[in-house]
Design a protein around this motif. Structure first.
Motif, PDB file in Angstrom:
ATOM      1  N   ASP A 134      42.174 -48.696  18.285  1.00 46.48           N
ATOM      2  CA  ASP A 134      43.248 -48.296  17.390  1.00 46.48           C
ATOM      3  C   ASP A 134      44.535 -48.080  18.172  1.00 46.48           C
ATOM      4  O   ASP A 134      45.623 -48.363  17.688  1.00 46.48           O
ATOM      5  N   ALA A 135      44.408 -47.551  19.365  1.00 46.40           N
ATOM      6  CA  ALA A 135      45.570 -47.351  20.218  1.00 46.40           C
ATOM      7  C   ALA A 135      45.100 -47.218  21.659  1.00 46.40           C
ATOM      8  O   ALA A 135      43.975 -46.781  21.921  1.00 46.40           O
ATOM      9  N   VAL A 136      45.982 -47.608  22.584  1.00 52.37           N
ATOM     10  CA  VAL A 136      45.702 -47.453  24.011  1.00 52.37           C
ATOM     11  C   VAL A 136      46.866 -46.712  24.644  1.00 52.37           C
ATOM     12  O   VAL A 136      48.012 -46.821  24.198  1.00 52.37           O
ATOM     13  N   PHE A 137      46.545 -45.951  25.706  1.00 51.63           N
ATOM     14  CA  PHE A 137      47.566 -45.168  26.386  1.00 51.63           C
ATOM     15  C   PHE A 137      47.713 -45.682  27.806  1.00 51.63           C
ATOM     16  O   PHE A 137      46.740 -45.758  28.559  1.00 51.63           O
ATOM     17  N   GLY A 138      48.927 -46.042  28.180  1.00 51.21           N
ATOM     18  CA  GLY A 138      49.165 -46.609  29.496  1.00 51.21           C
ATOM     19  C   GLY A 138      49.039 -45.586  30.607  1.00 51.21           C
ATOM     20  O   GLY A 138      49.567 -44.474  30.510  1.00 51.21           O
ATOM     21  N   LEU A 139      48.322 -45.957  31.654  1.00 51.15           N
ATOM     22  CA  LEU A 139      48.165 -45.124  32.839  1.00 51.15           C
ATOM     23  C   LEU A 139      48.618 -45.909  34.061  1.00 51.15           C
ATOM     24  O   LEU A 139      48.408 -47.122  34.141  1.00 51.15           O
TER      25      LEU A 139
END
Length: 431
Positions: A330-335
């Motif tokens: 649904d969503a990804v968070f950049g690291l």
């Protein structure tokens, strides 16, 4: 298999008991490739920027997901508010991880705190522990156990094995805010037995309460077949023509898929029943391979009548832009890329100890552990280790963890009123 990227799925995190049923090649392949599952479903929030994957395809030098930013399943920018509000309202939430990544666990804690601020009526599910350890988690949340006691009573070192420092910040957040903790996994052996004998051969009374899994989607079968075909027996990548994978009609492969479905079903049932009993949103901390593309737990959860789960993933330099295919989450968070991962676990005897009036008594010995090979037995009371008198759990841990690979450590115990000496032999290389 512990502590490194290729060994993230360990204990109940690697298919419980699978090591006794599958071939070493299959286990190595599965543990390495489960993090590459692709999850169906995309976020509903508005896209703010073109997809980095699209830009890269056009030749632009760009990252797939900007560190510190949320993105949809194709890499388009999403607002933090839109992602978190949608997530906090979902009946179930999955926060993926590579088990040995400190950065992934920091992201999970950050996301948990934001979800909790919007919806305090949550519970935290843990893939790491089986249902049989629920009472210990309840006591931890209630403030009745110290860290050491919680790790002992959950048998963390044996059942999970990953460095507890990876998870303790999350566990302390849960304790501080009195958020219920939920052990969603099952005891070892059931998945391995299914892999060896087939689900139908397991008597209902021995299924640990797990029901029949929903048939896996075709994409899940494709994934597992491709995964088994991408590595050779040494765990190295094969040429691209190896993607043909194993014979899908082979009984061994069918049982392999069935075992994975049983494992996913077990966790989905625990989440679904708790959701229906309490009305809480269950936010589950879990490895990539159980949730991407909704092949695993989300698929089984939907078959149980709990739809609309939110799947969120951390996205770092180890993941390619091609994986942002519109269906991964649904969503990804950049690291930001980092090489920081948990180190190989420190030496351990493989015993569970319990304080008593006579000292520390052995109440459990791990199968194939150093303690078992040394000849230690249940009900032995520790007296000394490496010449050091033993009175407290911390003293045992300190002595054992000082042992270098390949060393021998004398241990004296009281057994049936008599003092006996044994030698714990630590392997030259830690597993």
């Amino acid at each position: 298999m512990r502590g490194r990227t290729a060994a993230c799925y360990r204990g109940t995190g690697a298919p419980p008991g699978l090591s006794g049923a599958a071939s070493p090649m299959e286990i190595r392949v599965l543990t390495r490739l489960l993090p590459l599952l692709l999850l169906a479903g995309c976020a509903s929030a508005a896209v703010e920027s073109p997809s980095p994957a699209t830009q890269q395809a056009a030749g632009s030098d760009t990252t797939c997901a900007t560190p510190g930013r949320w993105h949809d399943a194709r890499g388009g920018r999403l607002t933090t508010d839109a992602v978190l509000r949608r997530t906090a309202a979902a009946p179930a939430v999955f926060l993926g991880e590579r088990h040995d990544s400190f950065e992934h666990h920091r992201w999970q804690l950050q996301t948990l705190t934001a979800i909790h601020a919007l919806n305090p009526n949550i519970a935290i599910g843990l893939e790491m522990l089986p249902r049989s350890k629920q009472a210990a988690l309840d006591r931890w949340v209630a403030g009745e156990l110290s860290e050491a006691e919680m790790l002992r009573d959950t048998d963390w070192a044996t059942l999970w094995g990953m460095d507890p420092q990876l998870y303790l910040p999350i566990l302390h957040f849960v304790r501080m805010n009195r958020v219920p903790l939920l052990a969603v996994n099952i005891d070892r052996g059931l998945v391995g037995r299914t892999r060896k004998e087939g689900w139908a051969a397991v008597p209902e009374a021995e299924r640990q309460g797990v029901g029949n899994p929903a048939p896996p989607p075709a994409g899940y079968i494709d994934y597992l077949a491709a995964a088994l075909g991408m590595h050779d027996e040494g765990g190295k990548d094969k040429p691209s023509d190896a993607s043909k994978g194993p014979d899908r009609n082979a009984p061994e492969f069918r049982r392999f898929v069935e075992a994975q479905s049983v494992w996913d079903r077990a966790m989905a049932e625990r989440i679904a029943s708790y959701r229906k009993e309490t009305g809480r949103t269950v936010v589950t901390i879990v490895g990539y391979g159980h949730i991407e593309k909704r092949f695993g737990i989300p698929h089984q959860l939907e078959s149980l009548g709990v739809g609309g789960a939110a799947v969120l993933l951390p996205w770092d330099g180890a993941r390619t832009c091609a994986m942002l295919d519109g269906t991964v989450a649904d969503a990804v968070f950049g690291l930001a890329p980092t090489d920081e991962v948990a180190t190989a676990p420190k030496p351990r005897l493989g015993v569970t100890l319990e304080p008593g009036k006579d000292g520390l008594r052995i109440v459990r010995i791990g199968e194939d552990s150093i303690a078992a090979h040394a000849g230690l037995a249940v009900d032995d009371v520790l007296e000394t280790a490496a010449g050091t008198p033993i009175h407290r759990l911390a003293e045992v841990t300190a002595v054992v963890q000082r042992q270098a690979p390949g060393t021998w450590m004398p241990i004296t115990v009281k057994r049936k009123g008599k003092t006996r000496t044994f030698v714990a032999k630590f392997p030259a290389q830690q597993p």
